[in-house]
Motif scaffolding. Structure first.
Motif, PDB file in Angstrom:
ATOM      1  N   UNK A 172      61.072   2.580  69.725  1.00  0.00           N
ATOM      2  CA  UNK A 172      60.519   1.319  70.218  1.00  0.00           C
ATOM      3  C   UNK A 172      59.006   1.316  70.215  1.00  0.00           C
ATOM      4  N   UNK A 173      58.406   2.416  70.646  1.00  0.00           N
ATOM      5  CA  UNK A 173      56.941   2.494  70.708  1.00  0.00           C
ATOM      6  C   UNK A 173      56.330   2.428  69.312  1.00  0.00           C
ATOM      7  N   UNK A 174      56.921   3.154  68.354  1.00  0.00           N
ATOM      8  CA  UNK A 174      56.362   3.116  67.005  1.00  0.00           C
ATOM      9  C   UNK A 174      56.555   1.743  66.360  1.00  0.00           C
ATOM     10  N   UNK A 175      57.652   1.063  66.675  1.00  0.00           N
ATOM     11  CA  UNK A 175      57.844  -0.287  66.129  1.00  0.00           C
ATOM     12  C   UNK A 175      56.893  -1.283  66.768  1.00  0.00           C
ATOM     13  N   UNK A 176      56.541  -1.065  68.012  1.00  0.00           N
ATOM     14  CA  UNK A 176      55.552  -1.936  68.655  1.00  0.00           C
ATOM     15  C   UNK A 176      54.168  -1.714  68.065  1.00  0.00           C
ATOM     16  N   UNK A 196      54.511  -2.494  63.244  1.00  0.00           N
ATOM     17  CA  UNK A 196      55.705  -3.254  62.865  1.00  0.00           C
ATOM     18  C   UNK A 196      56.026  -3.204  61.372  1.00  0.00           C
ATOM     19  N   UNK A 197      55.061  -2.915  60.530  1.00  0.00           N
ATOM     20  CA  UNK A 197      55.329  -2.848  59.090  1.00  0.00           C
ATOM     21  C   UNK A 197      56.079  -1.578  58.703  1.00  0.00           C
ATOM     22  N   UNK A 198      56.080  -0.568  59.581  1.00  0.00           N
ATOM     23  CA  UNK A 198      56.771   0.695  59.303  1.00  0.00           C
ATOM     24  C   UNK A 198      58.086   0.794  60.079  1.00  0.00           C
ATOM     25  N   UNK A 199      58.646  -0.311  60.445  1.00  0.00           N
ATOM     26  CA  UNK A 199      59.886  -0.286  61.218  1.00  0.00           C
ATOM     27  C   UNK A 199      61.046   0.151  60.323  1.00  0.00           C
ATOM     28  N   UNK A 200      62.151   0.575  60.932  1.00  0.00           N
ATOM     29  CA  UNK A 200      63.315   0.984  60.126  1.00  0.00           C
ATOM     30  C   UNK A 200      63.840  -0.158  59.263  1.00  0.00           C
ATOM     31  N   UNK A 201      64.575   0.196  58.261  1.00  0.00           N
ATOM     32  CA  UNK A 201      65.071  -0.785  57.306  1.00  0.00           C
ATOM     33  C   UNK A 201      65.966  -1.828  57.968  1.00  0.00           C
ATOM     34  N   UNK A 202      66.716  -1.434  58.982  1.00  0.00           N
ATOM     35  CA  UNK A 202      67.601  -2.381  59.647  1.00  0.00           C
ATOM     36  C   UNK A 202      66.822  -3.485  60.364  1.00  0.00           C
ATOM     37  N   UNK A 203      65.564  -3.226  60.682  1.00  0.00           N
ATOM     38  CA  UNK A 203      64.784  -4.223  61.410  1.00  0.00           C
ATOM     39  C   UNK A 203      63.533  -4.579  60.636  1.00  0.00           C
ATOM     40  N   UNK A 204      63.708  -5.239  59.531  1.00  0.00           N
ATOM     41  CA  UNK A 204      62.589  -5.758  58.763  1.00  0.00           C
ATOM     42  C   UNK A 204      62.504  -7.252  59.003  1.00  0.00           C
ATOM     43  N   UNK A 205      61.314  -7.754  59.107  1.00  0.00           N
ATOM     44  CA  UNK A 205      61.132  -9.180  59.346  1.00  0.00           C
ATOM     45  C   UNK A 205      59.711  -9.469  59.750  1.00  0.00           C
ATOM     46  N   UNK A 206      59.478 -10.641  60.317  1.00  0.00           N
ATOM     47  CA  UNK A 206      58.134 -10.970  60.777  1.00  0.00           C
ATOM     48  C   UNK A 206      57.701 -10.039  61.911  1.00  0.00           C
ATOM     49  N   UNK A 215      56.483 -10.557  64.895  1.00  0.00           N
ATOM     50  CA  UNK A 215      56.938 -10.863  66.257  1.00  0.00           C
ATOM     51  C   UNK A 215      58.373 -10.421  66.468  1.00  0.00           C
ATOM     52  N   UNK A 216      59.192 -10.492  65.425  1.00  0.00           N
ATOM     53  CA  UNK A 216      60.590 -10.108  65.536  1.00  0.00           C
ATOM     54  C   UNK A 216      60.727  -8.593  65.655  1.00  0.00           C
ATOM     55  N   UNK A 217      59.964  -7.870  64.865  1.00  0.00           N
ATOM     56  CA  UNK A 217      59.991  -6.412  64.919  1.00  0.00           C
ATOM     57  C   UNK A 217      59.456  -5.933  66.257  1.00  0.00           C
ATOM     58  N   UNK A 218      58.442  -6.586  66.770  1.00  0.00           N
ATOM     59  CA  UNK A 218      57.906  -6.193  68.074  1.00  0.00           C
ATOM     60  C   UNK A 218      58.897  -6.474  69.200  1.00  0.00           C
ATOM     61  N   UNK A 261      63.977  -1.654  72.431  1.00  0.00           N
ATOM     62  CA  UNK A 261      64.279  -0.232  72.333  1.00  0.00           C
ATOM     63  C   UNK A 261      63.430   0.596  73.292  1.00  0.00           C
ATOM     64  N   UNK A 262      62.182   0.221  73.471  1.00  0.00           N
ATOM     65  CA  UNK A 262      61.332   0.940  74.418  1.00  0.00           C
ATOM     66  C   UNK A 262      61.876   0.804  75.835  1.00  0.00           C
ATOM     67  N   UNK A 263      62.249  -0.406  76.224  1.00  0.00           N
ATOM     68  CA  UNK A 263      62.826  -0.613  77.555  1.00  0.00           C
ATOM     69  C   UNK A 263      64.146   0.126  77.712  1.00  0.00           C
ATOM     70  N   UNK A 264      64.953   0.129  76.668  1.00  0.00           N
ATOM     71  CA  UNK A 264      66.219   0.846  76.712  1.00  0.00           C
ATOM     72  C   UNK A 264      65.990   2.344  76.909  1.00  0.00           C
TER      73      UNK A 264
END
Length: 118
Positions: free
Chosen positions: A28-32, A35-45, A47-50, A56-59
């Motif tokens: 979660x922290x790295x995706x925040x 956002x351009x280096x997010x996992x393949x399952x979560x690609x998008x704009x 704001x969506x990746x964040x 995930x960070x809260x979880x």
């Protein structure tokens, strides 16, 4: 016979759950942060990746708080419940929105006349 099995499950859970919590928080922290280096399952704009990363960070924080409380022998910490009620829908809804976004991106290039006959 059940005592060694119970002990093995307890040891596994005391090792596995903190690793899962740390992994969720790190992902979660790295995706925040990136956002351009997010996992393949979560690609998008961005704001969506964040949003997905925040979920995930809260979880991860909720799982870690619960595990620390369990390790010290106390009742599960009260914030872990509300955190999961926020993080769960945030992760699921952002994954659904990401799937819709990727589907629209794939099908954006199609021309209306290219539909196959019924």
């Amino acid at each position: 016979m059940t005592e060694p099995l119970d002990m093995a499950v307890n040891v596994f859970m005391n090792v596995f759950m903190p690793v899962v919590a740390a992994g969720c928080a790190w992902l979660g922290w790295t995706s925040l942060r990136r956002p351009r280096r997010s996992p393949l399952i979560m690609q998008g704009p961005g704001w969506l990746v964040r949003a997905w990363g925040l979920g995930y960070l809260l979880l991860g924080v909720g799982l870690a708080a619960e595990e620390v409380g369990r390790m010290v022998g106390e009742e599960p910490v009260w914030p872990s419940g509300p955190i999961r009620w926020i993080a769960g829908p945030l992760v699921v809804l952002s994954m659904l929105a990401g799937a819709v976004w990727r589907w629209r991106e794939r099908h954006a290039g199609r021309v209306a006349g290219e539909r196959r006959p019924v």
